[in-house]
Design a protein around this motif. Structure first.
Motif, short mmCIF file in Angstrom:
data_model
loop_
_atom_site.label_atom_id
_atom_site.label_comp_id
_atom_site.label_asym_id
_atom_site.label_seq_id
_atom_site.Cartn_x
_atom_site.Cartn_y
_atom_site.Cartn_z
N SER A 112 37.20 -9.55 13.86
CA SER A 112 37.94 -9.27 12.63
C SER A 112 39.44 -9.38 12.88
O SER A 112 39.89 -9.30 14.03
CB SER A 112 37.59 -7.88 12.10
N PHE A 113 40.17 -9.52 11.83
CA PHE A 113 41.62 -9.71 11.92
C PHE A 113 42.31 -8.54 12.59
O PHE A 113 43.20 -8.71 13.41
CB PHE A 113 42.20 -9.93 10.51
N TRP A 114 41.92 -7.35 12.28
CA TRP A 114 42.63 -6.16 12.75
C TRP A 114 42.21 -5.69 14.14
O TRP A 114 42.90 -4.87 14.75
CB TRP A 114 42.46 -5.01 11.76
N ALA A 115 41.10 -6.17 14.68
CA ALA A 115 40.58 -5.66 15.95
C ALA A 115 41.55 -5.87 17.11
O ALA A 115 41.82 -4.94 17.88
CB ALA A 115 39.24 -6.31 16.26
N LEU A 116 42.09 -7.05 17.25
CA LEU A 116 42.98 -7.33 18.38
C LEU A 116 44.34 -6.64 18.23
O LEU A 116 44.81 -6.04 19.19
CB LEU A 116 43.13 -8.83 18.57
N PRO A 117 44.99 -6.70 17.06
CA PRO A 117 46.24 -5.93 16.94
C PRO A 117 46.05 -4.44 17.21
O PRO A 117 46.89 -3.81 17.85
CB PRO A 117 46.69 -6.19 15.49
N ALA A 118 44.92 -3.88 16.77
CA ALA A 118 44.67 -2.46 17.04
C ALA A 118 44.50 -2.21 18.53
O ALA A 118 45.02 -1.23 19.08
CB ALA A 118 43.42 -2.00 16.28
N ALA A 119 43.80 -3.10 19.22
CA ALA A 119 43.62 -2.95 20.66
C ALA A 119 44.95 -3.07 21.41
O ALA A 119 45.20 -2.32 22.35
CB ALA A 119 42.63 -4.00 21.17
N VAL A 120 45.80 -3.98 20.99
CA VAL A 120 47.11 -4.15 21.62
C VAL A 120 47.97 -2.92 21.37
O VAL A 120 48.66 -2.44 22.28
CB VAL A 120 47.79 -5.44 21.14
N VAL A 121 47.93 -2.38 20.16
CA VAL A 121 48.69 -1.16 19.86
C VAL A 121 48.23 -0.02 20.77
O VAL A 121 49.06 0.67 21.38
CB VAL A 121 48.55 -0.76 18.37
N VAL A 122 46.92 0.17 20.88
CA VAL A 122 46.40 1.26 21.71
C VAL A 122 46.80 1.07 23.17
O VAL A 122 47.29 2.01 23.82
CB VAL A 122 44.86 1.35 21.57
N SER A 123 46.62 -0.12 23.71
CA SER A 123 46.91 -0.33 25.13
C SER A 123 48.41 -0.26 25.42
O SER A 123 48.82 0.30 26.44
CB SER A 123 46.33 -1.64 25.62
N LEU A 124 49.25 -0.78 24.54
CA LEU A 124 50.69 -0.72 24.78
C LEU A 124 51.24 0.68 24.55
O LEU A 124 52.17 1.10 25.24
CB LEU A 124 51.43 -1.75 23.92
N LEU A 125 50.67 1.42 23.60
CA LEU A 125 51.10 2.81 23.44
C LEU A 125 50.72 3.63 24.66
O LEU A 125 51.49 4.49 25.10
CB LEU A 125 50.52 3.43 22.17
N GLY A 126 49.56 3.38 25.22
CA GLY A 126 49.19 4.04 26.47
C GLY A 126 50.16 3.69 27.59
O GLY A 126 50.53 4.54 28.40
N LEU A 127 50.59 2.46 27.61
CA LEU A 127 51.56 2.02 28.60
C LEU A 127 52.91 2.70 28.39
O LEU A 127 53.56 3.13 29.35
CB LEU A 127 51.71 0.50 28.53
N VAL A 128 53.34 2.82 27.14
CA VAL A 128 54.60 3.49 26.84
C VAL A 128 54.53 4.96 27.25
O VAL A 128 55.48 5.50 27.81
CB VAL A 128 54.96 3.34 25.34
N VAL A 129 53.40 5.60 27.01
CA VAL A 129 53.23 6.99 27.43
C VAL A 129 53.31 7.09 28.95
O VAL A 129 53.93 8.01 29.50
CB VAL A 129 51.90 7.58 26.90
N SER A 130 52.72 6.13 29.65
CA SER A 130 52.80 6.12 31.11
C SER A 130 54.24 5.97 31.58
O SER A 130 54.67 6.62 32.53
CB SER A 130 51.96 4.98 31.68
N VAL A 131 54.99 5.11 30.93
CA VAL A 131 56.40 4.90 31.28
C VAL A 131 57.20 6.17 31.00
O VAL A 131 58.05 6.58 31.81
CB VAL A 131 57.00 3.69 30.51
N TRP A 132 56.94 6.81 29.88
CA TRP A 132 57.63 8.05 29.54
C TRP A 132 57.31 9.12 30.58
O TRP A 132 58.20 9.83 31.05
CB TRP A 132 57.19 8.51 28.14
N LEU A 133 56.03 9.22 30.95
CA LEU A 133 55.61 10.17 31.96
C LEU A 133 56.29 9.87 33.30
O LEU A 133 56.74 10.79 34.01
CB LEU A 133 54.09 10.13 32.12
N MET A 134 56.40 8.61 33.63
CA MET A 134 57.06 8.19 34.84
C MET A 134 58.51 8.68 34.88
O MET A 134 58.98 9.20 35.90
CB MET A 134 57.06 6.66 34.90
#
Length: 164
Positions: A112-134
């Motif tokens: 579906s159209f929204w599946a990949l953008p949603a997955a990228v949002v989730v994974s990059l937000l997790g990455l941003v949280v990791s960077v913030w934690l760092m």
């Protein structure tokens, strides 16, 4: 830098593990996530810049998903590349992985159209949280001393490396 590398590798391992073991999270891990990790770990103190890059990646993958949903062909791929490059230049998103993430729909074939953008949002937000934690962990006194000690130890081995 060792602490940053450890945190990033743990995050990448977790994302890969989740995408491998849970079919619904298949698209949470993508190889470009490693490039984003490396880019972000060098910009820990520039969280605003990291946010702009993350937004650019979400916009790029949304464009890629839209173009892929309209047509699976080479013209659609070309338009995705052109639009993404123009946006990168216009907004001065100094991050090559943004272009790479826009191509993911053409290789992942999302259902579906929204599946990949949603997955990228989730994974990059997790990455941003990791960077913030760092950034927070690196401000602790004992971590600073530990990191400085490792840097001094590494500098002792640099002349030895040059001799070899």
């Amino acid at each position: 830098m060792l602490l940053r590398s450890l945190i990033m590798c743990c995050y990448l391992m977790g994302a890969y593990w989740a995408s491998y073991h849970f079919p619904s999270l298949k698209m949470v891990f993508f190889p470009t996530l490693g490039a984003f990790s490396f880019l972000f770990m060098h910009r820990v103190d520039q969280i605003k810049d990291i946010g702009r890059i993350t937004l650019g990646a979400v916009i790029a993958v949304s464009i890629g998903s839209l173009m892929y949903s309209l047509s699976h062909g080479a013209v659609s791929f070309f338009i995705t590349a052109l639009m993404t490059i123009l946006l990168i230049q216009f907004f001065k998103w100094n991050a090559a992985p943004i272009l790479a993430v826009s191509f993911i729909p053409f290789f992942a074939h999302p259902t579906s159209f929204w599946a990949l953008p949603a997955a990228v949002v989730v994974s990059l937000l997790g990455l941003v949280v990791s960077v913030w934690l760092m950034g927070k962990v690196e401000r602790w006194h004992f971590v600073t001393k530990w990191s400085l000690s490792l840097a001094l130890l590494r500098n002792k081995f640099v002349p030895l490396k040059k001799e070899l």
